[in-house]
Scaffold this motif. Structure first.
Motif, PDB file in Angstrom:
ATOM      1  N   SER A 127      11.323   5.899 -11.780  1.00  0.00           N
ATOM      2  CA  SER A 127      10.778   6.558 -12.972  1.00  0.00           C
ATOM      3  C   SER A 127       9.676   5.750 -13.648  1.00  0.00           C
ATOM      4  O   SER A 127       8.999   6.257 -14.549  1.00  0.00           O
ATOM      5  CB  SER A 127      11.888   6.878 -13.966  1.00  0.00           C
ATOM      6  N   GLY A 128       9.458   4.505 -13.186  1.00  0.00           N
ATOM      7  CA  GLY A 128       8.445   3.653 -13.835  1.00  0.00           C
ATOM      8  C   GLY A 128       7.073   4.310 -13.891  1.00  0.00           C
ATOM      9  O   GLY A 128       6.448   4.378 -14.953  1.00  0.00           O
ATOM     10  N   LEU A 129       6.619   4.849 -12.757  1.00  0.00           N
ATOM     11  CA  LEU A 129       5.276   5.450 -12.740  1.00  0.00           C
ATOM     12  C   LEU A 129       5.219   6.752 -13.556  1.00  0.00           C
ATOM     13  O   LEU A 129       4.162   7.119 -14.059  1.00  0.00           O
ATOM     14  CB  LEU A 129       4.836   5.719 -11.292  1.00  0.00           C
ATOM     15  N   GLY A 139       0.821  -1.218   0.000  1.00  0.00           N
ATOM     16  CA  GLY A 139       0.000   0.000   0.000  1.00  0.00           C
ATOM     17  C   GLY A 139       0.857   1.273   0.000  1.00  0.00           C
ATOM     18  O   GLY A 139       2.078   1.225   0.194  1.00  0.00           O
ATOM     19  N   ILE A 140       0.200   2.390  -0.239  1.00  0.00           N
ATOM     20  CA  ILE A 140       0.912   3.682  -0.279  1.00  0.00           C
ATOM     21  C   ILE A 140       0.109   4.654   0.571  1.00  0.00           C
ATOM     22  O   ILE A 140      -1.105   4.793   0.370  1.00  0.00           O
ATOM     23  CB  ILE A 140       0.976   4.227  -1.728  1.00  0.00           C
ATOM     24  N   SER A 141       0.784   5.304   1.520  1.00  0.00           N
ATOM     25  CA  SER A 141      -0.016   6.217   2.348  1.00  0.00           C
ATOM     26  C   SER A 141      -0.412   7.448   1.528  1.00  0.00           C
ATOM     27  O   SER A 141       0.290   7.847   0.583  1.00  0.00           O
ATOM     28  CB  SER A 141       0.731   6.599   3.624  1.00  0.00           C
ATOM     29  N   GLU A 142      -1.556   8.028   1.887  1.00  0.00           N
ATOM     30  CA  GLU A 142      -2.244   8.994   1.025  1.00  0.00           C
ATOM     31  C   GLU A 142      -1.383  10.196   0.637  1.00  0.00           C
ATOM     32  O   GLU A 142      -1.473  10.708  -0.479  1.00  0.00           O
ATOM     33  CB  GLU A 142      -3.522   9.455   1.710  1.00  0.00           C
ATOM     34  N   GLU A 143      -0.506  10.615   1.546  1.00  0.00           N
ATOM     35  CA  GLU A 143       0.280  11.829   1.258  1.00  0.00           C
ATOM     36  C   GLU A 143       1.210  11.670   0.053  1.00  0.00           C
ATOM     37  O   GLU A 143       1.686  12.654  -0.511  1.00  0.00           O
ATOM     38  CB  GLU A 143       1.108  12.198   2.496  1.00  0.00           C
ATOM     39  N   PHE A 144       1.444  10.388  -0.377  1.00  0.00           N
ATOM     40  CA  PHE A 144       2.346  10.177  -1.522  1.00  0.00           C
ATOM     41  C   PHE A 144       1.613   9.847  -2.827  1.00  0.00           C
ATOM     42  O   PHE A 144       2.248   9.550  -3.830  1.00  0.00           O
ATOM     43  CB  PHE A 144       3.337   9.043  -1.209  1.00  0.00           C
ATOM     44  N   HIS A 145       0.285   9.911  -2.783  1.00  0.00           N
ATOM     45  CA  HIS A 145      -0.477   9.470  -3.965  1.00  0.00           C
ATOM     46  C   HIS A 145      -0.171  10.274  -5.226  1.00  0.00           C
ATOM     47  O   HIS A 145      -0.367   9.797  -6.332  1.00  0.00           O
ATOM     48  CB  HIS A 145      -1.977   9.486  -3.666  1.00  0.00           C
ATOM     49  N   ILE A 146       0.259  11.513  -5.035  1.00  0.00           N
ATOM     50  CA  ILE A 146       0.594  12.340  -6.212  1.00  0.00           C
ATOM     51  C   ILE A 146       2.097  12.288  -6.456  1.00  0.00           C
ATOM     52  O   ILE A 146       2.553  12.195  -7.607  1.00  0.00           O
ATOM     53  CB  ILE A 146       0.097  13.778  -5.991  1.00  0.00           C
ATOM     54  N   ILE A 181       9.217  12.097 -11.420  1.00  0.00           N
ATOM     55  CA  ILE A 181      10.371  11.311 -11.860  1.00  0.00           C
ATOM     56  C   ILE A 181      11.410  11.179 -10.732  1.00  0.00           C
ATOM     57  O   ILE A 181      11.636  12.120  -9.974  1.00  0.00           O
ATOM     58  CB  ILE A 181      10.984  11.914 -13.156  1.00  0.00           C
ATOM     59  N   PHE A 182      11.994   9.987 -10.604  1.00  0.00           N
ATOM     60  CA  PHE A 182      13.021   9.616  -9.612  1.00  0.00           C
ATOM     61  C   PHE A 182      12.513   9.680  -8.164  1.00  0.00           C
ATOM     62  O   PHE A 182      13.305   9.736  -7.235  1.00  0.00           O
ATOM     63  CB  PHE A 182      14.279  10.497  -9.757  1.00  0.00           C
ATOM     64  N   ARG A 183      11.199   9.696  -8.018  1.00  0.00           N
ATOM     65  CA  ARG A 183      10.652   9.739  -6.659  1.00  0.00           C
ATOM     66  C   ARG A 183      10.444   8.299  -6.199  1.00  0.00           C
ATOM     67  O   ARG A 183       9.682   7.546  -6.816  1.00  0.00           O
ATOM     68  CB  ARG A 183       9.317  10.499  -6.664  1.00  0.00           C
ATOM     69  N   ARG A 184      11.136   7.939  -5.115  1.00  0.00           N
ATOM     70  CA  ARG A 184      10.991   6.593  -4.540  1.00  0.00           C
ATOM     71  C   ARG A 184      10.602   6.737  -3.079  1.00  0.00           C
ATOM     72  O   ARG A 184      11.002   7.694  -2.420  1.00  0.00           O
ATOM     73  CB  ARG A 184      12.301   5.820  -4.636  1.00  0.00           C
ATOM     74  N   LEU A 185       9.834   5.786  -2.609  1.00  0.00           N
ATOM     75  CA  LEU A 185       9.428   5.877  -1.211  1.00  0.00           C
ATOM     76  C   LEU A 185      10.322   5.018  -0.307  1.00  0.00           C
ATOM     77  O   LEU A 185      10.189   5.035   0.901  1.00  0.00           O
ATOM     78  CB  LEU A 185       7.962   5.454  -1.047  1.00  0.00           C
ATOM     79  N   HIS A 186      11.240   4.250  -0.941  1.00  0.00           N
ATOM     80  CA  HIS A 186      12.076   3.355  -0.138  1.00  0.00           C
ATOM     81  C   HIS A 186      13.533   3.480  -0.534  1.00  0.00           C
ATOM     82  O   HIS A 186      13.840   3.858  -1.660  1.00  0.00           O
ATOM     83  CB  HIS A 186      11.649   1.901  -0.356  1.00  0.00           C
ATOM     84  N   GLY A 187      14.387   3.103   0.402  1.00  0.00           N
ATOM     85  CA  GLY A 187      15.826   3.070   0.105  1.00  0.00           C
ATOM     86  C   GLY A 187      16.127   1.937  -0.862  1.00  0.00           C
ATOM     87  O   GLY A 187      15.296   1.038  -1.034  1.00  0.00           O
ATOM     88  N   PRO A 188      17.324   1.934  -1.474  1.00  0.00           N
ATOM     89  CA  PRO A 188      17.647   0.935  -2.490  1.00  0.00           C
ATOM     90  C   PRO A 188      17.724  -0.500  -1.942  1.00  0.00           C
ATOM     91  O   PRO A 188      17.541  -1.455  -2.673  1.00  0.00           O
ATOM     92  CB  PRO A 188      19.011   1.397  -3.026  1.00  0.00           C
ATOM     93  N   LYS A 189      17.962  -0.589  -0.630  1.00  0.00           N
ATOM     94  CA  LYS A 189      18.103  -1.938  -0.055  1.00  0.00           C
ATOM     95  C   LYS A 189      16.745  -2.643   0.067  1.00  0.00           C
ATOM     96  O   LYS A 189      16.647  -3.850   0.013  1.00  0.00           O
ATOM     97  CB  LYS A 189      18.753  -1.840   1.337  1.00  0.00           C
ATOM     98  N   LYS A 190      15.684  -1.779   0.228  1.00  0.00           N
ATOM     99  CA  LYS A 190      14.357  -2.354   0.466  1.00  0.00           C
ATOM    100  C   LYS A 190      13.603  -2.465  -0.865  1.00  0.00           C
ATOM    101  O   LYS A 190      13.682  -1.563  -1.693  1.00  0.00           O
ATOM    102  CB  LYS A 190      13.573  -1.426   1.398  1.00  0.00           C
ATOM    103  N   TYR A 191      12.900  -3.542  -1.043  1.00  0.00           N
ATOM    104  CA  TYR A 191      12.065  -3.765  -2.233  1.00  0.00           C
ATOM    105  C   TYR A 191      12.847  -3.637  -3.545  1.00  0.00           C
ATOM    106  O   TYR A 191      12.317  -3.174  -4.559  1.00  0.00           O
ATOM    107  CB  TYR A 191      10.866  -2.819  -2.256  1.00  0.00           C
ATOM    108  N   GLY A 192      14.091  -3.960  -3.492  1.00  0.00           N
ATOM    109  CA  GLY A 192      14.878  -4.044  -4.729  1.00  0.00           C
ATOM    110  C   GLY A 192      15.281  -2.692  -5.275  1.00  0.00           C
ATOM    111  O   GLY A 192      14.848  -1.640  -4.799  1.00  0.00           O
TER     112      GLY A 192
END
Ligand code: ADP
Length: 572
Positions: free
Chosen positions: A532-534, A504-511, A516-527
């Motif tokens: 830029s995919g989205l 899931g994604i908490s609401e404050e990050f829905h936009i 571009i280049f916005r990630r919610l996790h560090g590189p170690k987590k979730y690969g």
């Protein structure tokens, strides 16, 4: 001499200016001929026919002055034209005052002892309608001479021109059909037949002058059309003195305002119509009950006012809408251009950055290979980190390059069966789906849509791989489906969704996640990922005329919704 030279050098010497010059000259000629008639006792020149009222000396003088006024306006001798216009207004106003207050200032026979006073209430005094026409003409010449450039200037002049023309045509009509009330008011001095003709010259001259002055095209119909309606209406009304609601005939005149750039044109036309309706009442001897005729005319005037207000608002609204449309188009073009520039910039920047980056990478690699034994552990670690960072930066730049390419390249639109698209993706990701225990449920048979197949495939692949990546569940479930937006909704589109049972994604990050280049996790987590995919997904959706958004409950899963327009109107 200089005056004539200047007149012949008028820059915009078109047919309208020429007509104005001819009308001004004819007015001078007419006045001069009658004055000669007064001095030489040539009655035909003064009266035309023995039973007709003579043109008074002051009237003839007025025509000469008006002609001079018009010609000096055209030749830009505004000092003379202003002086002349004031003289005309002065004489005509004094005459009117003499009538109204029953006084005599001695101006009627100031220049000429009148020896013909047929149909003349006071010897030598010009008719009241003649005086009124002179006041109006003087006013028009004064306004035209003035430097005032208000937006109502030409409209006012045109209106005055039409009033003069209406009064003179009415008088001429009276002579032709023998209706004395059309050229004489009460038992006062009548307007002479050649006076009526003289005012036709002046009225036409003023109108053609205003038309020649209009620097921009003010109407999308030829100007003679309202003039013909106006004239036709007047003649119809006069020829059929039935006392019917004759003013209605001027309604089409008001409708002409729809083709004018200024919405207030409807009021000018209504004023002309009302004026003519009133004139028509006085000019034609009504048959039937007088009160009925009067109420009919009043009703017509009411209708003219209502129609003019409606036309005004419609036109004003139309102009406002056109303005908004223009602004929007300009904004769209500017936005498109700025987007293109951004895409170009991103393309050039990322393309040029790649080369030095590759060099840094290669040099770090050589350094590691050649000096690995001479470096201590910390040095080797730092070099490895450098190589890792250059690799990552290369990925980011490649994504940026790809993003700009998405914006620069045109869509290759085809009929696309989405069932095939999804099964193709499932095939290529088969190993991953099995190893990560993923179940992909396609809720219904998906539709065939018009789109760029390669990009839409990429869109689904991105969303599916995110749904796998950001998912801690042992059994990962992905649902893909669609629904047609109701026909009555203002977009004709199909709405798709990709639903997962992930983190899931908490609401404050829905936009934010679409940046571009916005990630919610560090590189170690979730690969690993570049964030830029989205952004690619969003761009592809927008290129297909759609929108994308997400709904999510943290810990339970996320649903990405996006629309694709059915009509493929985005493709034009
Ligand atoms: P990347 O996956 O490379 O990080 P994306 O643009 O695809 O980049 O995603 C941006 C961020 O949005 C991700 O880092 C992730 O935090 C979040 N995100 C994307 N898809 C999902 C999903 N299905 N569930 C939860 N979070 C997601």
């Amino acid at each position: 001499m200089q005056f004539f030279q200047q007149l012949s050098q008028i820059k915009t010497l078109n047919s309208k200016v020429l007509i104005t010059i001819v009308m001004g000259t004819l007015s001078i000629l007419l006045g001069s001929i009658v004055i000669i008639g007064w001095y030489t006792h040539e009655l035909t020149l003064i009266q035309v026919l023995p039973q007709f009222v003579p043109m008074q000396y002051n009237t003839a003088l007025g025509f000469i002055l008006c002609g001079i006024g018009i010609l000096t306006v055209l030749s830009h001798h505004f000092f003379i034209s202003k002086a002349v216009s004031l003289a005309i207004i002065f004489i005509a106003l004094l005459t009117l005052i003499q009538y109204i207050f029953r006084v005599d200032f001695g101006i009627d026979q100031l220049f000429m002892e009148h020896y013909i006073d047929l149909l003349t209430s006071q010897p030598g005094r010009m008719a009241p309608n003649t005086a009124l026409c002179f006041v109006l003409t003087g006013l028009a010449i004064f306004i035209a001479s003035h430097q005032w450039q208000g937006k109502y200037k030409l409209g006012t002049l045109e209106l005055i021109g039409f009033f003069i023309l209406s009064l003179s045509i009415l008088a001429l009509y009276g002579y032709i059909l023998g209706a004395e009330s059309a050229y004489g008011w009460s038992n006062l001095t009548r307007m002479a037949i050649h006076t009526a003709i003289g005012f036709i010259f002046l009225g036409v001259g003023i109108i053609t002058y205003t038309w020649s002055m209009e620097t921009m095209k003010i109407a999308s119909i030829p100007m003679w059309i309202p003039a013909v309606i106006w004239l036709g209406g007047l003649l119809f009304d006069l020829a059929l003195p039935l006392g019917v609601a004759a003013g209605i005939i001027y309604v089409p005149l008001i409708f002409c305002a729809i083709w004018f750039a200024q919405p207030y044109a409807s009021f000018i036309f209504a004023a002309i119509g009302i004026f003519l309706t009133i004139l028509g009442y006085f000019a034609s001897a009504p048959l039937g009950e007088n009160w009925m005729v009067l109420s009919n005319r009043t009703l017509s005037i009411f209708v003219l006012i209502v129609v003019s207000i409606l036309v005004y608002f419609r036109r004003a609204l139309e102009i406002e809408l056109a303005g908004v449309r223009l602004k929007m188009e300009a904004n769209n073009t500017a936005l498109k251009r700025s987007n293109e520039e951004l895409d170009n910039f991103a393309h050039i920047a990322s393309h040029d950055l790649k080369e030095p980056l590759r060099a840094i990478h290669n040099h770090s690699q050589f350094l590691l290979e050649d000096y690995e034994n001479e470096l201590d552990e910390a040095g080797v670690k730092k070099l490895n980190r450098l190589i890792y960072l250059t690799n990552r930066m290369e990925k980011l730049i490649s994504d940026l390059l790809y993003y700009s390419r998405l914006g620069r390249e045109k869509l290759a639109v085809t009929e696309t069966d989405l069932n095939l698209v999804i099964s193709d993706i499932k095939n290529t990701m088969k190993d991953q789906l099995v190893s990560k225990n993923v179940r992909v449920k396609v809720a219904e048979p998906l539709p065939i849509i018009t789109c760029d197949q390669v990009r839409i495939t990429e869109l689904f692949r991105n969303l599916i791989s995110n749904a796998i990546k950001y998912n801690d569940n042992d059994e990962k479930v992905i649902e893909i489906g669609f629904e047609e937006m109701p026909e009555n909704s203002n977009v004709s589109a199909t709405r798709f969704y990709v639903k997962d049972n992930g983190i899931g994604i908490s609401e404050e990050f829905h936009i934010d996640i679409f940046r571009i280049f916005r990630r919610l996790h560090g590189p170690k987590k979730y690969g690993e990922g570049t964030g830029s995919g989205l952004t690619f997904v969003k761009k592809i959706v927008e290129q297909h005329g759609g929108k994308i958004w997400c709904e999510s409950i943290p810990g339970q899963g996320t649903t990405f919704y996006f629309t694709i327009e059915r009509e493929a109107s985005w493709n034009s």
